[in-house]
Design an enzyme around this catalytic site. Structure first.
Site, PDB file in Angstrom:
ATOM      1  N   ASP A   1     -12.818  57.819  37.067  1.00 50.23           N
ATOM      2  CA  ASP A   1     -11.546  56.886  38.192  1.00 50.23           C
ATOM      3  C   ASP A   1     -12.199  56.848  39.321  1.00 50.23           C
ATOM      4  OD1 ASP A   1      -8.683  57.275  38.462  1.00 50.23           O
ATOM      5  OD2 ASP A   1      -9.774  59.120  39.454  1.00 50.23           O
TER       6      ASP A   1
ATOM      7  N   ASP B   1      -9.912  56.841  42.829  1.00 48.81           N
ATOM      8  CA  ASP B   1      -9.656  57.316  43.994  1.00 48.81           C
ATOM      9  C   ASP B   1      -9.578  59.287  43.263  1.00 48.81           C
ATOM     10  OD1 ASP B   1      -8.252  55.620  44.856  1.00 48.81           O
ATOM     11  OD2 ASP B   1      -6.958  55.020  43.588  1.00 48.81           O
TER      12      ASP B   1
END
Length: 223
Positions: A12, A14
């Site tokens: 991922d 953020d």
């Protein structure tokens, strides 16, 4: 020392590779002021999911595409206050090209702006909000990343920081290392880190991810 074998790492963005919390918070705060909404009421729906899905959930009466475009313009033009998470750049620099991907709920322009600001190289495979009909927590983003890499999802280790992302990865059949403050004992979660320096890995054809307990739990790794 615990070890888990994988053919690819999926990250991922953020909260996992890049600390963009303050910027994201400011963008949502500005949008709530624009739309006369209370950020405290919607914050739980913003973490780890696509902007369009959040807007559709909390303000279905609005033009979703227009609101998303308004926010993404700010996010691509503003990168102040973001930084790589501890150890992330050094960890990525060791991973062989073609053996890692980014799977994010952000759009590609936002991904590119943040990677450029943090001076992180883009991998060969990225999956962004535009690439799937269903975003996290549906399994589609991680399934697509594994498909693009030609790797069985069961042979991928995902790094995630949010419940929606964890659910997406587990539903796709991946194993998960959680990053940051979020901790879960869901089957398939093999560990929790706050700094990528807690991990080491070697390559023997596969990627061997290693860390002392309790960073990586003693769950059965897929051979």
């Amino acid at each position: 020392m615990q070890q888990h074998r994988a053919q690819a790492f999926l990250f991922d963005m953020d909260g996992t590779l890049i600390d963009s919390h303050l910027l994201v918070e400011r963008v949502w705060e500005a949008w709530c002021a624009r739309c006369d909404l209370n950020l405290d009421d919607i914050r739980q729906y913003t973490h780890g999911v696509r902007t369009e899905d959040t807007v559709r959930m909390v303000a279905p009466h609005l033009n979703v595409a227009a609101e998303v475009a308004w926010m993404e313009e700010i996010e691509t033009d503003t990168t102040g206050g973001i930084a790589p998470l501890p150890g992330a750049v050094e960890f990525l620099a060791q991973v062989p090209a073609g053996r890692w991907a980014v799977v994010t709920s952000a759009s590609f322009p936002v991904l590119k702006a943040r990677f450029d600001a943090c001076e992180i190289r883009l991998p060969e495979v990225v999956v962004t909000s535009e690439n799937v009909e269903r975003g996290k927590p549906a399994p589609d983003p991680y399934l697509l990343a594994a498909q693009k890499m030609g790797i069985d999802p069961r042979n991928c280790i995902v790094f995630e920081d949010a419940p929606a992302g964890m659910a997406s990865a587990l539903a796709a059949g991946c194993r998960v290392v959680l990053v940051g403050d979020f901790i879960s004992r869901e089957p398939g979660v093999i560990g929790h880190i706050t700094d990528f320096a807690q991990l080491t890995f070697s390559v023997d054809g596969d990627l061997l991810l290693s860390a002392p307990e309790p960073v990586l739990k003693g769950l059965r790794a897929i051979a």
